[in-house]
Each structure stands twice: as C-alpha cells, then as structure tokens.
Design a protein around this motif. Structure first.
Motif, PDB file in Angstrom:
ATOM      1  N   ARG A  16      -6.428  -7.282  -7.969  1.00  0.00           N
ATOM      2  CA  ARG A  16      -6.458  -7.420  -6.506  1.00  0.00           C
ATOM      3  C   ARG A  16      -5.125  -7.959  -5.986  1.00  0.00           C
ATOM      4  NH1 ARG A  16     -11.806  -8.998  -7.448  1.00  0.00           N
ATOM      5  NH2 ARG A  16     -11.280 -11.199  -7.384  1.00  0.00           N
ATOM      6  N   ILE A  17      -4.565  -8.942  -6.684  1.00  0.00           N
ATOM      7  CA  ILE A  17      -3.276  -9.502  -6.278  1.00  0.00           C
ATOM      8  C   ILE A  17      -2.189  -8.436  -6.403  1.00  0.00           C
ATOM      9  CG2 ILE A  17      -1.481 -11.175  -6.907  1.00  0.00           C
ATOM     10  CD1 ILE A  17      -3.849 -13.067  -7.731  1.00  0.00           C
ATOM     11  N   PHE A  18      -2.191  -7.702  -7.519  1.00  0.00           N
ATOM     12  CA  PHE A  18      -1.209  -6.638  -7.713  1.00  0.00           C
ATOM     13  C   PHE A  18      -1.307  -5.609  -6.586  1.00  0.00           C
ATOM     14  CE2 PHE A  18      -0.130  -2.397  -9.153  1.00  0.00           C
ATOM     15  CZ  PHE A  18       1.187  -2.574  -9.552  1.00  0.00           C
ATOM     16  N   ASN A  19      -2.517  -5.202  -6.225  1.00  0.00           N
ATOM     17  CA  ASN A  19      -2.693  -4.206  -5.157  1.00  0.00           C
ATOM     18  C   ASN A  19      -2.137  -4.703  -3.834  1.00  0.00           C
ATOM     19  OD1 ASN A  19      -3.766  -2.141  -6.671  1.00  0.00           O
ATOM     20  ND2 ASN A  19      -5.892  -2.718  -6.246  1.00  0.00           N
ATOM     21  N   LYS A  20      -2.323  -5.982  -3.525  1.00  0.00           N
ATOM     22  CA  LYS A  20      -1.785  -6.531  -2.276  1.00  0.00           C
ATOM     23  C   LYS A  20      -0.267  -6.507  -2.285  1.00  0.00           C
ATOM     24  CE  LYS A  20      -5.635  -9.430  -0.908  1.00  0.00           C
ATOM     25  NZ  LYS A  20      -5.992  -8.824   0.334  1.00  0.00           N
ATOM     26  N   VAL A  21       0.334  -6.939  -3.396  1.00  0.00           N
ATOM     27  CA  VAL A  21       1.799  -6.950  -3.505  1.00  0.00           C
ATOM     28  C   VAL A  21       2.332  -5.525  -3.471  1.00  0.00           C
ATOM     29  CG1 VAL A  21       3.737  -7.514  -5.036  1.00  0.00           C
ATOM     30  CG2 VAL A  21       1.885  -9.155  -4.710  1.00  0.00           C
ATOM     31  N   PHE A  22       1.695  -4.636  -4.219  1.00  0.00           N
ATOM     32  CA  PHE A  22       2.148  -3.243  -4.249  1.00  0.00           C
ATOM     33  C   PHE A  22       1.992  -2.597  -2.875  1.00  0.00           C
ATOM     34  CE2 PHE A  22       1.855   1.281  -5.516  1.00  0.00           C
ATOM     35  CZ  PHE A  22       3.118   1.385  -6.073  1.00  0.00           C
ATOM     36  N   GLY A  23       0.919  -2.913  -2.171  1.00  0.00           N
ATOM     37  CA  GLY A  23       0.732  -2.397  -0.813  1.00  0.00           C
ATOM     38  C   GLY A  23       1.855  -2.834   0.113  1.00  0.00           C
ATOM     39  N   LEU A  24       2.301  -4.076  -0.027  1.00  0.00           N
ATOM     40  CA  LEU A  24       3.440  -4.551   0.780  1.00  0.00           C
ATOM     41  C   LEU A  24       4.695  -3.762   0.443  1.00  0.00           C
ATOM     42  CD1 LEU A  24       2.869  -8.413   0.610  1.00  0.00           C
ATOM     43  CD2 LEU A  24       2.625  -6.942   2.610  1.00  0.00           C
ATOM     44  N   GLY A  29       8.529   0.820   2.013  1.00  0.00           N
ATOM     45  CA  GLY A  29       9.229   2.006   1.516  1.00  0.00           C
ATOM     46  C   GLY A  29       9.833   1.821   0.137  1.00  0.00           C
ATOM     47  N   LEU A  30       9.379   0.819  -0.597  1.00  0.00           N
ATOM     48  CA  LEU A  30       9.932   0.511  -1.923  1.00  0.00           C
ATOM     49  C   LEU A  30       8.982   0.946  -3.039  1.00  0.00           C
ATOM     50  CD1 LEU A  30      11.245  -3.067  -1.093  1.00  0.00           C
ATOM     51  CD2 LEU A  30      12.552  -0.933  -1.134  1.00  0.00           C
ATOM     52  N   ALA A  31       8.531   2.182  -2.980  1.00  0.00           N
ATOM     53  CA  ALA A  31       7.597   2.704  -3.976  1.00  0.00           C
ATOM     54  C   ALA A  31       7.938   4.169  -4.233  1.00  0.00           C
ATOM     55  CB  ALA A  31       6.166   2.565  -3.462  1.00  0.00           C
ATOM     56  N   PRO A  32       7.417   4.741  -5.309  1.00  0.00           N
ATOM     57  CA  PRO A  32       7.670   6.161  -5.582  1.00  0.00           C
ATOM     58  C   PRO A  32       7.245   7.049  -4.408  1.00  0.00           C
ATOM     59  CG  PRO A  32       6.610   5.118  -7.464  1.00  0.00           C
ATOM     60  CD  PRO A  32       6.587   4.124  -6.344  1.00  0.00           C
ATOM     61  N   SER A  33       7.861   8.226  -4.307  1.00  0.00           N
ATOM     62  CA  SER A  33       7.632   9.111  -3.160  1.00  0.00           C
ATOM     63  C   SER A  33       6.195   9.606  -3.044  1.00  0.00           C
ATOM     64  CB  SER A  33       8.570  10.313  -3.228  1.00  0.00           C
ATOM     65  OG  SER A  33       8.326  11.058  -4.408  1.00  0.00           O
ATOM     66  N   TYR A  34       5.435   9.585  -4.129  1.00  0.00           N
ATOM     67  CA  TYR A  34       4.046  10.056  -4.085  1.00  0.00           C
ATOM     68  C   TYR A  34       3.058   8.940  -3.709  1.00  0.00           C
ATOM     69  CZ  TYR A  34       4.343   8.044  -8.757  1.00  0.00           C
ATOM     70  OH  TYR A  34       4.575   7.202  -9.810  1.00  0.00           O
ATOM     71  N   THR A  35       3.570   7.738  -3.420  1.00  0.00           N
ATOM     72  CA  THR A  35       2.713   6.603  -3.099  1.00  0.00           C
ATOM     73  C   THR A  35       2.666   6.380  -1.594  1.00  0.00           C
ATOM     74  OG1 THR A  35       3.332   5.595  -5.196  1.00  0.00           O
ATOM     75  CG2 THR A  35       2.246   4.177  -3.603  1.00  0.00           C
ATOM     76  N   ARG A  47     -12.537  -2.427  11.932  1.00  0.00           N
ATOM     77  CA  ARG A  47     -11.150  -2.827  11.693  1.00  0.00           C
ATOM     78  C   ARG A  47     -10.450  -1.793  10.808  1.00  0.00           C
ATOM     79  NH1 ARG A  47      -9.691  -7.572   7.672  1.00  0.00           N
ATOM     80  NH2 ARG A  47      -7.472  -7.190   7.617  1.00  0.00           N
ATOM     81  N   VAL A  48      -9.145  -1.593  10.998  1.00  0.00           N
ATOM     82  CA  VAL A  48      -8.391  -0.664  10.163  1.00  0.00           C
ATOM     83  C   VAL A  48      -7.908  -1.397   8.913  1.00  0.00           C
ATOM     84  CG1 VAL A  48      -6.353   0.817  10.011  1.00  0.00           C
ATOM     85  CG2 VAL A  48      -7.700   0.762  12.117  1.00  0.00           C
ATOM     86  N   TYR A  49      -8.227  -0.827   7.759  1.00  0.00           N
ATOM     87  CA  TYR A  49      -7.823  -1.373   6.470  1.00  0.00           C
ATOM     88  C   TYR A  49      -6.812  -0.428   5.827  1.00  0.00           C
ATOM     89  CZ  TYR A  49     -11.850  -4.435   6.880  1.00  0.00           C
ATOM     90  OH  TYR A  49     -12.749  -5.365   7.320  1.00  0.00           O
ATOM     91  N   ALA A  50      -5.959  -0.971   4.958  1.00  0.00           N
ATOM     92  CA  ALA A  50      -4.980  -0.157   4.243  1.00  0.00           C
ATOM     93  C   ALA A  50      -5.025  -0.482   2.762  1.00  0.00           C
ATOM     94  CB  ALA A  50      -3.582  -0.414   4.795  1.00  0.00           C
ATOM     95  N   ALA A  51      -4.790   0.543   1.940  1.00  0.00           N
ATOM     96  CA  ALA A  51      -4.751   0.370   0.487  1.00  0.00           C
ATOM     97  C   ALA A  51      -3.701   1.326  -0.068  1.00  0.00           C
ATOM     98  CB  ALA A  51      -6.113   0.684  -0.125  1.00  0.00           C
ATOM     99  N   PRO A  52      -2.961   0.905  -1.104  1.00  0.00           N
ATOM    100  CA  PRO A  52      -1.991   1.816  -1.720  1.00  0.00           C
ATOM    101  C   PRO A  52      -2.710   2.888  -2.532  1.00  0.00           C
ATOM    102  CG  PRO A  52      -2.044  -0.256  -2.926  1.00  0.00           C
ATOM    103  CD  PRO A  52      -2.943  -0.423  -1.735  1.00  0.00           C
TER     104      PRO A  52
END
Length: 88
Positions: A16-24, A29-35, A47-52
């Motif tokens: 869960r912590i990794f997903n939050k950091v990776f989502g940030l 814009g600091l992730a691979p182009s397919y993400t 409410r609007v939620y976001a997930a990587p």
C-alpha cells in the motif's frame, strides 16, 4: 483439482505504501510511458480516487489489467461505467 483464486487479493502494508509513492511519481511524470493514474468516482462516496496502473497494448487494443483481481478501483469503474487515465 484446480484452486479457485480469490476475487481480490488484499495488498500488504508495504505494498500500500509503495502504491502511494509510485502513484505520486506517476502523477509527476516520473514513470514508464505505459504507466498511468486511473481516476474513478467512488461508488459510495462519489469522491474521485486515483491508482497507478499499467496500460497494455495488444494487437492495437488497449487493456487495463488489475493483477489483484476486483480491486476497489475495478469495482468503482464497473459501477461508474467510465474511468479517466492521466499522465503528466
């Protein structure tokens, strides 16, 4: 005899912590182009939620795959009937 996979595999605390950091990072814009960040309205809160997520392209068609099964964003997407994909 085949084992039935659960509908949803709950992430560990570390995941869960990794997903939050990776989502940030994806949002910056600091992730691979397919993400992407998938944004979806909550089925109970509105409410609007976001997930990587990773967007897969196969034969010219694009797919979102939820490796954990019917996650909350998947259930929200099913209820809302639409999602927004965002990249910075």
């Amino acid at each position: 005899m085949s084992a039935h996979a659960p509908d949803f595999r709950e992430p560990s605390r570390v995941e869960r912590i990794f997903n939050k950091v990776f989502g940030l990072l994806v949002g910056l814009g600091l992730a691979p182009s397919y993400t992407y960040l998938v944004q979806v309205r909550g089925r109970k809160t509105g409410r609007v939620y976001a997930a990587p997520v990773n967007l897969l392209e196969i034969g010219g068609r694009r797919f979102l795959v939820a490796p954990r099964g019917r996650t909350q964003w998947v259930r929200n997407a099913e209820a809302a009937g639409e999602v927004v994909l965002e990249r910075s």
